[in-house]
Design a protein around this motif. Sequence first.
Motif, mmCIF file in Angstrom:
data_model
loop_
_atom_site.group_PDB
_atom_site.id
_atom_site.type_symbol
_atom_site.label_atom_id
_atom_site.label_comp_id
_atom_site.label_asym_id
_atom_site.label_seq_id
_atom_site.Cartn_x
_atom_site.Cartn_y
_atom_site.Cartn_z
ATOM 1 N N PRO A 4 0.832 -1.274 0.084
ATOM 2 C CA PRO A 4 0.051 0.137 0.064
ATOM 3 C C PRO A 4 0.856 1.322 0.032
ATOM 4 O O PRO A 4 0.524 2.219 -0.499
ATOM 5 N N TYR A 5 1.991 1.351 0.749
ATOM 6 C CA TYR A 5 2.853 2.611 0.734
ATOM 7 C C TYR A 5 3.192 2.774 -0.646
ATOM 8 O O TYR A 5 3.064 3.949 -1.024
ATOM 9 N N ALA A 7 1.983 1.761 -3.642
ATOM 10 C CA ALA A 7 1.095 1.878 -4.421
ATOM 11 C C ALA A 7 0.671 3.430 -4.483
ATOM 12 O O ALA A 7 0.398 4.110 -5.213
ATOM 13 N N LYS A 8 0.427 4.044 -3.246
ATOM 14 C CA LYS A 8 0.183 5.613 -3.252
ATOM 15 C C LYS A 8 1.365 6.328 -3.597
ATOM 16 O O LYS A 8 1.009 7.430 -4.338
ATOM 17 N N GLY A 9 2.563 6.024 -3.207
ATOM 18 C CA GLY A 9 3.651 6.915 -3.492
ATOM 19 C C GLY A 9 3.806 7.062 -5.255
ATOM 20 O O GLY A 9 4.265 7.894 -5.563
ATOM 21 N N MET A 11 1.928 6.064 -7.502
ATOM 22 C CA MET A 11 0.727 6.646 -8.270
ATOM 23 C C MET A 11 1.052 8.037 -8.269
ATOM 24 O O MET A 11 0.565 8.662 -9.312
ATOM 25 N N LYS A 12 1.102 8.661 -7.033
ATOM 26 C CA LYS A 12 1.231 10.096 -7.150
ATOM 27 C C LYS A 12 2.519 10.785 -7.715
ATOM 28 O O LYS A 12 2.413 11.813 -8.584
ATOM 29 N N GLU A 25 -1.144 -2.732 -11.787
ATOM 30 C CA GLU A 25 -1.703 -2.916 -10.312
ATOM 31 C C GLU A 25 -1.942 -4.658 -10.713
ATOM 32 O O GLU A 25 -2.639 -4.878 -11.599
ATOM 33 N N ILE A 36 -0.359 3.747 6.181
ATOM 34 C CA ILE A 36 0.550 4.678 5.506
ATOM 35 C C ILE A 36 0.603 5.807 6.046
ATOM 36 O O ILE A 36 -0.608 6.231 6.711
ATOM 37 N N ASP A 38 0.301 9.894 6.874
ATOM 38 C CA ASP A 38 -0.705 10.813 6.680
ATOM 39 C C ASP A 38 0.115 12.030 6.058
ATOM 40 O O ASP A 38 -0.438 12.558 5.139
ATOM 41 N N GLU A 40 2.563 13.980 3.283
ATOM 42 C CA GLU A 40 2.702 14.021 1.967
ATOM 43 C C GLU A 40 4.046 13.267 1.795
ATOM 44 O O GLU A 40 5.005 13.363 2.252
#
Length: 105
Positions: A4-5, A7-9, A11-12, A25, A36, A38, A40
């Motif tokens: 998850p960490y 995936a978010k990083g 994608m951004k 994915e 993860i 909060d 940025e």
Amino acid sequence: MFNPYNAKGLMKAAIRSENPVILFEHVLLYNLKERIPDEEYICNLEEAEMVRPGEHVTILTYSRMRYHAMKAAKTSVNKGYDPEVIDIRSLKPFDLHMIGRHIVF
């Protein structure tokens, strides 16, 4: 690539990139859960991630295989080996610099 960490990083990072980016994915990873931050953050699209440092062997992994490589590493540790695991995270650009530092021929 995926936890998850990342995936978010990633994608951004893909959204903010000035270059075209295709983000794959693996559907079997959608059920993973992890806290993860909060705050940025973004992950670097151009760098592989050293997931587990080790001494005896280097395992290169990508996407869902990271999960299996970490299970194999745990089994190897229980048998007296010390594998390192590198998640390449990106196929292009391919972080040959990190891989070259850790692979010995």
